[in-house]
Design a protein around this motif. Structure first.
Motif, PDB file in Angstrom:
ATOM      1  N   SER A   1      72.243  -6.957  82.802  1.00 37.37           N
ATOM      2  CA  SER A   1      70.894  -6.575  83.224  1.00 37.37           C
ATOM      3  C   SER A   1      69.911  -6.634  82.065  1.00 37.37           C
ATOM      4  N   PHE A   2      70.355  -6.315  80.874  1.00 36.49           N
ATOM      5  CA  PHE A   2      69.475  -6.372  79.707  1.00 36.49           C
ATOM      6  C   PHE A   2      69.151  -7.816  79.341  1.00 36.49           C
ATOM      7  N   ALA A   3      70.124  -8.712  79.512  1.00 35.03           N
ATOM      8  CA  ALA A   3      69.896 -10.113  79.166  1.00 35.03           C
ATOM      9  C   ALA A   3      68.892 -10.779  80.090  1.00 35.03           C
ATOM     10  N   GLU A   4      68.660 -10.212  81.274  1.00 35.57           N
ATOM     11  CA  GLU A   4      67.711 -10.813  82.211  1.00 35.57           C
ATOM     12  C   GLU A   4      66.280 -10.786  81.693  1.00 35.57           C
ATOM     13  N   TYR A   5      65.981  -9.858  80.801  1.00 38.43           N
ATOM     14  CA  TYR A   5      64.639  -9.791  80.234  1.00 38.43           C
ATOM     15  C   TYR A   5      64.325 -11.033  79.400  1.00 38.43           C
ATOM     16  N   PHE A   6      65.363 -11.696  78.919  1.00 39.79           N
ATOM     17  CA  PHE A   6      65.165 -12.822  77.998  1.00 39.79           C
ATOM     18  C   PHE A   6      65.722 -14.121  78.581  1.00 39.79           C
ATOM     19  N   ARG A   7      65.716 -14.254  79.905  1.00 37.59           N
ATOM     20  CA  ARG A   7      66.287 -15.458  80.504  1.00 37.59           C
ATOM     21  C   ARG A   7      65.441 -16.692  80.220  1.00 37.59           C
TER      22      ARG A   7
ATOM     23  N   VAL B   1      69.204 -15.729  72.924  1.00 39.50           N
ATOM     24  CA  VAL B   1      69.651 -14.632  73.781  1.00 39.50           C
ATOM     25  C   VAL B   1      70.951 -14.042  73.249  1.00 39.50           C
ATOM     26  N   THR B   2      71.841 -14.895  72.780  1.00 37.09           N
ATOM     27  CA  THR B   2      73.113 -14.413  72.224  1.00 37.09           C
ATOM     28  C   THR B   2      72.876 -13.520  71.012  1.00 37.09           C
ATOM     29  N   GLN B   3      71.951 -13.919  70.136  1.00 32.74           N
ATOM     30  CA  GLN B   3      71.658 -13.101  68.955  1.00 32.74           C
ATOM     31  C   GLN B   3      71.070 -11.747  69.355  1.00 32.74           C
ATOM     32  N   ILE B   4      70.174 -11.743  70.321  1.00 27.83           N
ATOM     33  CA  ILE B   4      69.583 -10.473  70.756  1.00 27.83           C
ATOM     34  C   ILE B   4      70.645  -9.577  71.377  1.00 27.83           C
ATOM     35  N   MET B   5      71.516 -10.155  72.192  1.00 27.41           N
ATOM     36  CA  MET B   5      72.549  -9.354  72.844  1.00 27.41           C
ATOM     37  C   MET B   5      73.573  -8.827  71.840  1.00 27.41           C
ATOM     38  N   GLU B   6      73.803  -9.535  70.756  1.00 28.58           N
ATOM     39  CA  GLU B   6      74.680  -9.003  69.709  1.00 28.58           C
ATOM     40  C   GLU B   6      74.071  -7.756  69.078  1.00 28.58           C
ATOM     41  N   HIS B   7      72.757  -7.764  68.892  1.00 29.06           N
ATOM     42  CA  HIS B   7      72.096  -6.552  68.390  1.00 29.06           C
ATOM     43  C   HIS B   7      72.203  -5.413  69.395  1.00 29.06           C
ATOM     44  N   VAL B   8      72.048  -5.730  70.669  1.00 28.93           N
ATOM     45  CA  VAL B   8      72.152  -4.704  71.708  1.00 28.93           C
ATOM     46  C   VAL B   8      73.561  -4.123  71.740  1.00 28.93           C
ATOM     47  N   GLU B   9      74.568  -4.995  71.651  1.00 28.23           N
ATOM     48  CA  GLU B   9      75.945  -4.512  71.640  1.00 28.23           C
ATOM     49  C   GLU B   9      76.212  -3.590  70.450  1.00 28.23           C
ATOM     50  N   LYS B  10      75.718  -3.981  69.278  1.00 26.51           N
ATOM     51  CA  LYS B  10      75.933  -3.147  68.090  1.00 26.51           C
ATOM     52  C   LYS B  10      75.242  -1.797  68.231  1.00 26.51           C
ATOM     53  N   LEU B  11      74.045  -1.791  68.798  1.00 26.18           N
ATOM     54  CA  LEU B  11      73.312  -0.538  68.988  1.00 26.18           C
ATOM     55  C   LEU B  11      74.031   0.374  69.973  1.00 26.18           C
ATOM     56  N   ILE B  12      74.465  -0.175  71.099  1.00 25.04           N
ATOM     57  CA  ILE B  12      75.068   0.631  72.160  1.00 25.04           C
ATOM     58  C   ILE B  12      76.453   1.135  71.748  1.00 25.04           C
ATOM     59  N   MET B  13      77.297   0.233  71.277  1.00 22.04           N
ATOM     60  CA  MET B  13      78.690   0.589  71.032  1.00 22.04           C
ATOM     61  C   MET B  13      78.876   1.399  69.758  1.00 22.04           C
ATOM     62  N   THR B  14      77.950   1.322  68.820  1.00 21.68           N
ATOM     63  CA  THR B  14      78.038   2.209  67.660  1.00 21.68           C
ATOM     64  C   THR B  14      77.869   3.660  68.074  1.00 21.68           C
ATOM     65  N   ARG B  15      77.029   3.887  69.081  1.00 18.95           N
ATOM     66  CA  ARG B  15      76.831   5.238  69.607  1.00 18.95           C
ATOM     67  C   ARG B  15      77.980   5.681  70.512  1.00 18.95           C
ATOM     68  N   LEU B  16      78.522   4.740  71.282  1.00 20.58           N
ATOM     69  CA  LEU B  16      79.548   5.091  72.271  1.00 20.58           C
ATOM     70  C   LEU B  16      80.968   5.002  71.731  1.00 20.58           C
ATOM     71  N   HIS B  17      81.140   4.625  70.495  1.00 21.07           N
ATOM     72  CA  HIS B  17      82.490   4.410  69.959  1.00 21.07           C
ATOM     73  C   HIS B  17      83.347   5.662  70.071  1.00 21.07           C
ATOM     74  N   LYS B  18      82.806   6.792  69.721  1.00 23.62           N
ATOM     75  CA  LYS B  18      83.609   8.021  69.732  1.00 23.62           C
ATOM     76  C   LYS B  18      83.967   8.472  71.141  1.00 23.62           C
ATOM     77  N   TRP B  19      83.238   7.960  72.161  1.00 21.49           N
ATOM     78  CA  TRP B  19      83.513   8.370  73.527  1.00 21.49           C
ATOM     79  C   TRP B  19      84.508   7.451  74.228  1.00 21.49           C
ATOM     80  N   VAL B  20      84.499   6.182  73.898  1.00 14.44           N
ATOM     81  CA  VAL B  20      85.270   5.211  74.682  1.00 14.44           C
ATOM     82  C   VAL B  20      86.449   4.622  73.922  1.00 14.44           C
ATOM     83  N   PHE B  21      86.486   4.749  72.602  1.00 16.00           N
ATOM     84  CA  PHE B  21      87.597   4.154  71.854  1.00 16.00           C
ATOM     85  C   PHE B  21      88.849   5.003  72.028  1.00 16.00           C
TER      86      PHE B  21
END
Length: 469
Positions: A162-168, A175-195
């Motif tokens: 859904s986030f990638a649709e903004y940059f279709r 788009v791949t570079q932007i989504m890599e930044h999004v992944e790093k932002l999201i998963m750095t925060r969620l690492h302690k919850w989901v790992f």
């Protein structure tokens, strides 16, 4: 040589691809399928099945995920929307076309790999809507962190799409570079919850894999057919040590792309080591056997959990295609090979393999290594004893030197005092001799005066006659 024997680990390029012949890389964790085919197969029977692209089509793109989303506007999308907004249709904030254009232009000018610049753009007023979506998603994931791990994985993957649709409208690489930044932002925060989540058995599998690797510590490079450098080649230490270090560092990373970067770095170090070991270019068999050797020697912490974390929460493009996807697929094959390793893969009989596993036998290279280690230990003990003796000799010599210095100082003081006495005696004698010489001189002068005759004038004495010239 062991390199002439037939290796038990041979994987062709076709075996690394998806079983569904979609052209993407498969994975043993997905039963040989790629992530998209595996998700389709795992879908409930009542849901629609997405048609797969043919093998001659272009590589996977984020824009093609829109087709998947359109076919899955059922249970998962409604669940995500209910989690975010509490209703089936989310409220759409008002956004002017000028603000949207400004936001897209800011992302177009973003330099590759500039994560700090991405955060600055995301915090700008023009990206308020994207920032709000990220914050809402993070808050929702943290609030519902007790959900099953597969459900959390689906939510994260749905957020990526859904986030990638903004940059279709952007090029795929951007788009791949932007989504890599999004992944790093999201998963750095969620690492302690989901790992290594409590709802899965990743921890037990980590311990089982760690024990399995530890039980295979006797496997040598010769058994695996790993091309080590020749004896004439000057090499200091293990040439695969940088690769071992890189794979161990994977557990310290938090974002899936950073963990995947450690896998890529490890693989690149393996190719560098192979290039110094062989005069020929490294092939896929040499790389895979070397990767198995690196994993056995490194025994990376929580290897299964790290791989599952990348599979569940990493970008599909990174694991399904490209150089990183190839390296990750080989790592999965190496782990699967280690779990099923037997004597035939090492050119050993079942009796020899069981003897090695029980510790009743040891490879010749390992025995030689133990012998060298024992000889080195004995030499170290001998050197340590010699060092102790030398230290004792130095202490004794220091004490004797201090005594000698003390004796020399006492003798010097005694000689100085005697010298002062002698100097005083010499001075006294010199003064006495000087007095005696002066007295003797005065007495001689008086005697001369007494012995000198008195000349009286004589009348008969005539003056000399004067002669004429």
């Amino acid at each position: 040589m062991w390199t002439d024997k037939q290796r038990g680990l041979r994987v062709s390029q076709e075996e690394l691809l998806c079983k569904n012949a979609c052209g993407y890389y498969g994975n043993p964790a997905w039963k040989g399928f790629c992530s998209k085919c595996w998700r389709e197969r795992s879908r409930p029977p009542g849901s629609q099945r997405q048609t797969r692209p043919s093998s001659d089509e272009a590589p996977p793109t984020f824009s093609k995920f829109e087709e998947k989303k359109n076919t899955e506007k059922g249970r998962r999308i409604s669940t995500v929307r209910k989690l975010f907004w509490g209703s089936a249709s989310p409220p759409k904030p008002q956004e002017t076309s000028e603000s949207h254009t400004k936001m897209l232009k800011a992302y177009e000018n973003l330099e590759p790999g500039d994560f700090t610049g991405f955060l600055k753009i995301l915090r700008s007023p023009s990206s308020q809507r994207l920032q709000s979506r990220c914050i809402a998603f993070l808050n929702t994931m943290e609030a519902y962190h007790d959900l099953p791990i597969q459900k959390q994985s689906d939510l994260v993957q749905e957020f990526y799409q859904s986030f990638a649709e903004y940059f279709r409208s952007f090029p795929e690489a951007q788009v791949t570079q932007i989504m890599e930044h999004v992944e790093k932002l999201i998963m750095t925060r969620l690492h302690k919850w989901v790992f290594c989540h409590d709802s899965c058995d990743d921890e037990q599998k980590d311990l089982a894999l760690q024990r399995r690797i530890r039980s295979l510590n006797w496997v040598t490079p010769q058994m695996l057919g790993v091309p080590f450098p020749d004896e004439n080649t000057p090499v200091t230490g293990d040439p695969f040590m940088p690769a071992i270090t890189a794979i161990i560092e994977m557990d310290a990373k938090r974002a899936p792309q950073d963990k995947l970067a450690c896998v890529s770095k490890c693989s690149q170090h393996i190719f560098e080591a192979l290039s110094t070991s062989n005069n020929e270019p490294a092939n896929a068999d040499d790389f895979l056997t070397s990767l198995v050797y690196v994993v056995l020697k490194a025994n990376p912490p929580r290897l299964h959990s790290n791989m599952q974390y990348m599979i569940r929460f990493g970008l599909p493009h990174s694991l399904m295609a490209g150089e990183s996807g190839y390296y990750f697929t080989n790592l999965s094959c190496a782990v699967a090979f280690i779990e099923k390793l037997d004597g035939s893969a090492l050119n050993l009989s079942p009796e020899e393999f069981e003897g090695y596993m029980r510790g009743q036998r040891a490879p010749a290279a390992l025995t030689k290594r133990h012998q060298v280690a024992n000889d080195t230990q004995k030499l170290c003990e001998e050197l340590q004893g010699r060092q102790q003796k030398l230290h004792q000799g130095v202490v004794a010599l220091t004490m004797e030197l201090q005594k000698w210095v003390h004796v020399v100082h006492s003798q010097l003081d005694e000689a100085t005092s005697q010298f002062d006495k002698v100097q005083k005696e010499i001075t006294a004698q010199a003064e006495a001799s000087q007095v005696m010489s002066s007295l003797a001189q005065d007495g001689s002068q008086e005697k001369v005066k007494e012995q000198q005759p008195v000349l009286l004038p004589n009348d008969n004495c005539q003056a000399p006659k004067q002669t004429a010239c």
